[in-house]
Design a protein around this motif. Structure first.
Motif, PDB file in Angstrom:
ATOM      1  N   VAL A  76     -14.268  -9.029   1.353  1.00 19.09           N
ATOM      2  CA  VAL A  76     -14.171  -7.590   1.578  1.00 19.09           C
ATOM      3  C   VAL A  76     -12.707  -7.182   1.672  1.00 19.09           C
ATOM      4  N   SER A  77     -11.904  -7.958   2.392  1.00 23.44           N
ATOM      5  CA  SER A  77     -10.491  -7.604   2.516  1.00 23.44           C
ATOM      6  C   SER A  77      -9.774  -7.766   1.185  1.00 23.44           C
ATOM      7  N   ASP A 132     -16.279 -15.918   5.056  1.00 26.21           N
ATOM      8  CA  ASP A 132     -16.108 -15.799   3.610  1.00 26.21           C
ATOM      9  C   ASP A 132     -16.349 -14.363   3.151  1.00 26.21           C
ATOM     10  N   SER A 133     -17.381 -13.719   3.696  1.00 24.81           N
ATOM     11  CA  SER A 133     -17.644 -12.342   3.292  1.00 24.81           C
ATOM     12  C   SER A 133     -16.538 -11.401   3.772  1.00 24.81           C
ATOM     13  N   SER A 151     -10.733  -4.678  -0.922  1.00 22.59           N
ATOM     14  CA  SER A 151     -10.121  -3.436  -0.456  1.00 22.59           C
ATOM     15  C   SER A 151      -8.621  -3.394  -0.789  1.00 22.59           C
ATOM     16  N   GLU A 152      -8.001  -4.558  -0.952  1.00 20.92           N
ATOM     17  CA  GLU A 152      -6.579  -4.596  -1.318  1.00 20.92           C
ATOM     18  C   GLU A 152      -6.353  -4.254  -2.781  1.00 20.92           C
ATOM     19  N   ALA A 153      -7.337  -4.501  -3.608  1.00 22.52           N
ATOM     20  CA  ALA A 153      -7.187  -4.314  -5.052  1.00 22.52           C
ATOM     21  C   ALA A 153      -7.269  -2.866  -5.453  1.00 22.52           C
TER      22      ALA A 153
END
Length: 59
Positions: free
Chosen positions: A53-54, A48-49, A57-59
């Motif tokens: 995180v992914s 879940d973490s 980082s995409e935003a």
């Protein structure tokens, strides 16, 4: 006699499947249940973490 040879493989598979289910049911719980639950909870939290995180980082 053909019907016997036709029925043997499904019967053998059914016996092994029932044995597998019985083994799974017997090994549920017990002394290691809390340890196994903790391992699963930790793996789910890690997944879940990593997903969060992914996503961040995409935003």
């Amino acid at each position: 006699m053909d019907y016997v040879s036709a029925l043997v493989p499904p019967v053998v598979m059914a016996v092994f499947f029932i044995g597998l289910i019985v083994t799974i049911v017997k090994t549920q719980g017990g002394a290691n249940k809390s340890k196994e639950d903790a391992v699963v909870d930790a793996a789910l939290a890690r997944a879940d973490s990593a997903r969060q995180v992914s996503r961040d980082s995409e935003a």
